[in-house]
Design a protein around this motif. Sequence first.
Motif, short mmCIF file in Angstrom:
data_model
loop_
_atom_site.label_atom_id
_atom_site.label_comp_id
_atom_site.label_asym_id
_atom_site.label_seq_id
_atom_site.Cartn_x
_atom_site.Cartn_y
_atom_site.Cartn_z
N LYS A 10 0.82 -1.21 0.00
CA LYS A 10 0.00 0.00 0.00
C LYS A 10 0.86 1.26 0.00
N ASN A 11 2.14 1.10 0.27
CA ASN A 11 3.04 2.26 0.29
C ASN A 11 3.65 2.54 -1.08
N LEU A 44 -11.93 -6.73 12.60
CA LEU A 44 -12.76 -5.54 12.45
C LEU A 44 -13.86 -5.54 13.51
N MET A 78 -17.18 -0.22 12.68
CA MET A 78 -16.65 0.93 13.41
C MET A 78 -15.65 1.68 12.54
N GLU A 79 -15.69 3.00 12.60
CA GLU A 79 -14.79 3.84 11.80
C GLU A 79 -13.66 4.39 12.67
N LEU A 80 -12.61 4.87 12.01
CA LEU A 80 -11.56 5.60 12.72
C LEU A 80 -12.16 6.85 13.37
N ILE B 6 -2.71 5.03 2.89
CA ILE B 6 -2.70 4.10 1.76
C ILE B 6 -2.39 4.89 0.50
N LYS B 7 -1.31 4.51 -0.20
CA LYS B 7 -0.94 5.21 -1.43
C LYS B 7 -1.22 4.37 -2.67
N CYS B 9 -2.99 0.56 -4.38
CA CYS B 9 -4.03 -0.46 -4.24
C CYS B 9 -3.42 -1.79 -3.82
N ASP B 25 -21.91 5.69 0.71
CA ASP B 25 -20.95 6.03 1.77
C ASP B 25 -20.88 7.55 1.88
N LYS B 27 -17.94 8.96 3.57
CA LYS B 27 -16.57 9.31 3.95
C LYS B 27 -15.60 9.08 2.79
N ARG B 29 -12.57 7.57 1.00
CA ARG B 29 -11.85 6.29 1.10
C ARG B 29 -10.76 6.29 0.03
N GLU B 41 -10.20 1.80 6.23
CA GLU B 41 -9.29 1.77 7.39
C GLU B 41 -10.14 1.82 8.63
N ASN B 42 -9.90 0.90 9.54
CA ASN B 42 -10.76 0.74 10.71
C ASN B 42 -9.93 0.66 11.98
#
Lengths: 181, 181
Positions: A10-11, A44, A78-80, B6-7, B9, B25, B27, B29, B41-42
């Motif tokens: 992901k980086n 999660l 649940m969300e951040l 996250i940069k 996929c 949704d 928010k 993402r 992200e949770n």
Amino acid sequence: MLRNPIKHCKNCGAAVVYRVPDDGDTKDRAICPACHTVHYENPLNVVGTVPYWGDKVLLCKRNIEPRWGKWTLPAGFMELNETVAEGAARETLEESGAQFELEGFFSLLNVARVGQVHMFYRARLLSDTFNPGFETIEARLFAEDEIPWDEIAFRTVKETLERYFADRRAGYFSIHAIDIV
Amino acid sequence: MLRNPIKHCKNCGAAVVYRVPDDGDTKDRAICPACHTVHYENPLNVVGTVPYWGDKVLLCKRNIEPRWGKWTLPAGFMELNETVAEGAARETLEESGAQFELEGFFSLLNVARVGQVHMFYRARLLSDTFNPGFETIEARLFAEDEIPWDEIAFRTVKETLERYFADRRAGYFSIHAIDIV
């Protein structure tokens, strides 16, 4: 919810390899051979409420997959940047449009097979009219003998409802830790 | 723990964009413009125990960052395929090498600022000798008036210890839901 495996970092986007990191860890992780990022996958939390009005509880008929058309307590991921209680209240509002006051923590359910922890608070409804969002076909109150037990969307919801009505009959509410196997 | 954004996929490696998905949704993402994967992200769960031996509790001196050299209750990130109780027991064994029997659920602490939920069980120690792993410099029993309050690694541990000793003095254990702000 089945998870898709991590294939790329992901980086930096490079293809990952699965191996045990060199830092004392004992489990295989997705590791980036290019930038060395270690990707962890963790359970999660699903958070929700048991909204009640007198001797009835509020169920929502799902307008989304999985379990479209089945009945559930209002709950979701649940969300951040929120607490368990805030998430439970948010999901209740989103899925039922109910007015309510959050009460005590009620159930903690482990669904280890799918890497989830479900947590429910009790919520005292302040009105018996609802305004459900797009995720819900219908929001309706049910007395215990009206609950559509064979049409409940999730085991965690069924177990929570069973404990709720049993505690209600007993005259006091406990906190329940339950493993769904 | 600060999270890296996250940069790319995790499915195909393409650079993601941040926007609100088209599925209702609300928010932002990380969304892949190539394969359309939505990355959520949770919050993460940190699970541990309050291991006790008579009127003393077991603390571990951290041999890892963050908070190297500070004292903590044994705890760590919950893994997939385990329950909260199983994770709490695993971390206790890894960090202290103690022999113990898990007892009741004790505290649920929200650390919304960093997207974490901490959960502690009580654990009755079966021996006062320990065999800590590499993450721990020293595992030692402390009576309440011996606790190094200024050297406790995390707020969630301090709050849990304070509740534990207060409940012990009161003669019974409650379950505590606490927001760390």
